[in-house]
Scaffold this active site. Structure first.
Site, PDB file in Angstrom:
ATOM      1  N   TRP A  24      39.699  28.405  32.738  1.00  0.00           N
ATOM      2  CA  TRP A  24      40.083  29.028  34.010  1.00  0.00           C
ATOM      3  C   TRP A  24      39.355  28.320  35.146  1.00  0.00           C
ATOM      4  O   TRP A  24      38.164  28.022  35.063  1.00  0.00           O
ATOM      5  CB  TRP A  24      39.708  30.509  33.982  1.00  0.00           C
TER       6      TRP A  24
ATOM      7  N   GLN B 293      40.302  22.040  39.361  1.00  0.00           N
ATOM      8  CA  GLN B 293      39.036  21.511  39.846  1.00  0.00           C
ATOM      9  C   GLN B 293      38.617  20.222  39.149  1.00  0.00           C
ATOM     10  O   GLN B 293      37.924  19.392  39.730  1.00  0.00           O
ATOM     11  CB  GLN B 293      37.915  22.546  39.641  1.00  0.00           C
TER      12      GLN B 293
ATOM     13  N   TRP C  71      34.587  37.308  29.927  1.00  0.00           N
ATOM     14  CA  TRP C  71      34.626  36.148  30.815  1.00  0.00           C
ATOM     15  C   TRP C  71      33.591  36.309  31.926  1.00  0.00           C
ATOM     16  O   TRP C  71      33.150  37.402  32.231  1.00  0.00           O
ATOM     17  CB  TRP C  71      36.029  35.913  31.374  1.00  0.00           C
TER      18      TRP C  71
ATOM     19  N   TYR D  97      46.859  29.628  34.554  1.00  0.00           N
ATOM     20  CA  TYR D  97      45.777  28.754  35.006  1.00  0.00           C
ATOM     21  C   TYR D  97      46.367  27.426  35.480  1.00  0.00           C
ATOM     22  O   TYR D  97      47.009  26.699  34.712  1.00  0.00           O
ATOM     23  CB  TYR D  97      44.765  28.495  33.897  1.00  0.00           C
TER      24      TYR D  97
ATOM     25  N   ALA E  61      28.403  35.120  35.839  1.00  0.00           N
ATOM     26  CA  ALA E  61      28.790  35.613  37.168  1.00  0.00           C
ATOM     27  C   ALA E  61      29.202  34.463  38.079  1.00  0.00           C
ATOM     28  O   ALA E  61      28.679  34.300  39.190  1.00  0.00           O
ATOM     29  CB  ALA E  61      27.674  36.440  37.795  1.00  0.00           C
TER      30      ALA E  61
ATOM     31  N   SER F  41      43.683  42.143  28.484  1.00  0.00           N
ATOM     32  CA  SER F  41      42.624  41.686  29.382  1.00  0.00           C
ATOM     33  C   SER F  41      42.533  42.604  30.589  1.00  0.00           C
ATOM     34  O   SER F  41      43.540  42.834  31.266  1.00  0.00           O
ATOM     35  CB  SER F  41      42.891  40.248  29.836  1.00  0.00           C
TER      36      SER F  41
ATOM     37  N   GLN G 109      26.967  20.789  30.776  1.00  0.00           N
ATOM     38  CA  GLN G 109      26.969  22.239  30.965  1.00  0.00           C
ATOM     39  C   GLN G 109      27.304  22.946  29.654  1.00  0.00           C
ATOM     40  O   GLN G 109      26.751  24.001  29.343  1.00  0.00           O
ATOM     41  CB  GLN G 109      27.969  22.631  32.055  1.00  0.00           C
TER      42      GLN G 109
END
Length: 335
Positions: free
Chosen positions: A21, A27, A205, A54, A209, A152, A291
């Site tokens: 997502w 991105q 998910w 997405y 945050a 969800s 990451q």
């Protein structure tokens, strides 16, 4: 990488899942996205979560390409249906029989597979009878195009009603995918107890945050260049609720706790959600392979009770707990 059962089902999934997502197809360029997926695989992640909405279906395409050549039986691939795709015409969204049947075909084509392991209702559809939705999901399962069904951001009473229909239709409704983190705990009072009773697991998910719990956003300082908070494609809207100097100051007070536990801030945040025994997996996202490497260090971590209590003490009344914050759009009018 540790595994957990998805709810009360026999399906085992990696307790840290990789989701795309706000990254793949928007991105992050395809090469970087593929590198992140390969990093996830190298670190033992077998569970991959996406959705048709997405990047308006592009994220599924990127994930399908990145997983090409992998042993399908060794992967758990999840996707979702509800939000507008394509041109966004009146039947291009929702949980009608028409949209579900057409959407699963598109998702399978983009993911380059003949089935998904979990097909999820991305939100509750108040404009379609629940019976119609669940019967359409039953068709998907019984035709072999999905092994399990999930939802969800559904409320406790909606999950209970769907679970009852799922049992009648002989399909396994096994999961819910809510937002959950140290700062956002709206599922704890109602959704989690109901899910425990019904054998439904949480695939959570945003455990970090949207990056706030990494500690990189500092009170009184400019937003880091290139961060999610500066992204106008959607990330900035989601993260702004946490960009308050008081919240950011409290997050900085968590840094010594992470250091004492030998964890990065991201690892602390992911490990925190995994302490909840109703959580089957925490979804991480990434724009860089390193990451992924950092986040997977949270797998298998057991946090001491004293640390958990200190987190509660530091964050205090800035934690959002209101069950009403679990909500779906009232209508399918996305114009």
């Amino acid at each position: 990488m540790k595994t957990r059962n998805l709810g009360a089902s026999g399906l085992k999934i990696s307790e840290i899942a990789y989701g795309n997502w706000l990254t793949h197809g928007s991105q992050v360029e395809a090469d970087a996205a593929t590198a992140c997926v390969h990093a996830a695989l190298e670190h033992g992640i077998t569970t991959f979560d996406t959705a048709d909405v997405y990047a308006n279906t592009a994220a599924e395409t990127v994930l399908g390409e990145a997983l090409k050549g992998e042993r399908r039986e060794g992967l758990e691939i999840f996707t979702k249906v509800y939000f507008p795709t394509g041109p966004g015409a009146h039947n291009d969204h929702g949980l009608s029989r028409k949209h579900i049947r057409e959407s699963i075909e598109g998702s399978l084509r983009r993911l380059q597979t003949d089935h998904v392991d979990l097909y999820q209702a991305h939100r509750y559809d108040y404009e379609t009878p629940l019976e119609e939705t669940m019967e359409a999901f039953a068709d998907v399962v019984h035709s072999g195009k999905a092994h399990y069904i999930g939802v969800s951001e559904w409320r406790a009473e909606e999950i209970r009603a769907a679970h009852e229909l799922a049992r009648e239709l002989h399909i396994p409704l096994v999961s819910n995918q809510p937002q959950y983190s140290m700062l956002w705990r709206v599922i704890e009072d109602e959704v989690v107890p109901t899910s425990r009773e019904l054998g439904i697991g949480q695939i959570v998910w945003s455990p970090i945050a949207q990056g706030v719990l990494t500690g990189k956003y500092k009170p009184g300082e400019d937003l880091p260049a290139g961060s999610r908070a500066t992204d106008e494609k959607g990330g900035a809207d989601m993260i702004k609720r946490f960009l308050d100097d008081d919240v950011l100051s409290r997050v900085q007070q968590l840094v010594p706790l992470a250091e004492e536990a030998g964890l990065s801030m991201a690892q602390l945040a992911v490990a925190w959600v995994l302490q909840n025994d109703n959580v089957s997996a925490a979804i991480i996202g990434a724009s860089r392979p390193e990451q992924v490497a950092d986040n997977v260090g949270a797998s298998g971590v057991v946090l001491e009770d004293e640390l958990m209590s200190k987190v509660d003490e530091i964050l205090g009344d800035r934690v959002e707990r209101d069950p009403a914050k679990t909500q779906s759009p009232a209508t399918r009018d996305f114009g």
